[in-house]
Design a protein around this motif. Sequence first.
Motif: not given
Length: 243
Positions: A22-26
Amino acid sequence: MGNSLKVMLVDDEVTILEGFKRLFDWKAYGCEIVCEAYDGVMAVNLAKTYKPDIIIMDINIPVMSGLDALRMIRSHNENCACIIVSGYDEFEYCREALRLQITDYILKPVDFREFGKVIDAVKLKLIREKQPAAEEKDNKPVFQLAAYLQQHLSEDITLQSLADEFHMNPSYISQLFKNELGMKYHDYLTRLRIDKAKTLLAATGKSICEISGEAGFHDYRVFTKVFKSMEGESPSAYRNRFL
């Protein structure tokens, strides 16, 4: 590298897995999460099925340790990049991780703003590791240039000297790096140099001044400044994490 890079997450703490999701924009980094494992054996099996490009793994997982699992995964997928995540800031782990050619080592709690830099470096490493295979296939000039840079990092390599060595036009070389690797020649060379310095800082007892020279920075102050701007900490602070 065309399609998205496949990422496998391995951790027995659900909150950590959720954080990575959720906390990283892959997507923004050209990656997608293809599978998650909660223990070492599950990780080995899923790696066989999904053949991930990048594995992000906690060392301290049940059934089989992260490092043992990585050893097995490496035996049938030697080109994947491995990022170790750990709550344990212990030199033994780091040393063992370096022996296994771990791409990076990050500590919990994960700083997701810094994590983007790690992923960028991993993508670069994957490009470099695909070079030998690509060279056999179509012998792309950019791979020969990149290999030459790696072998001559301690020397003063300018775009002009590289052009002279390969009998090419400097602006053509510049264009090649942009088109094929998505970065400017100078940025690529600097990244190579900082990666080399990081390995030497973590794995050898050489002085920072010596390392600076070996990585191709002949002014120690310039090295420190560039290292800090790229890694967010000084070379000595980086080394202290491994002591």
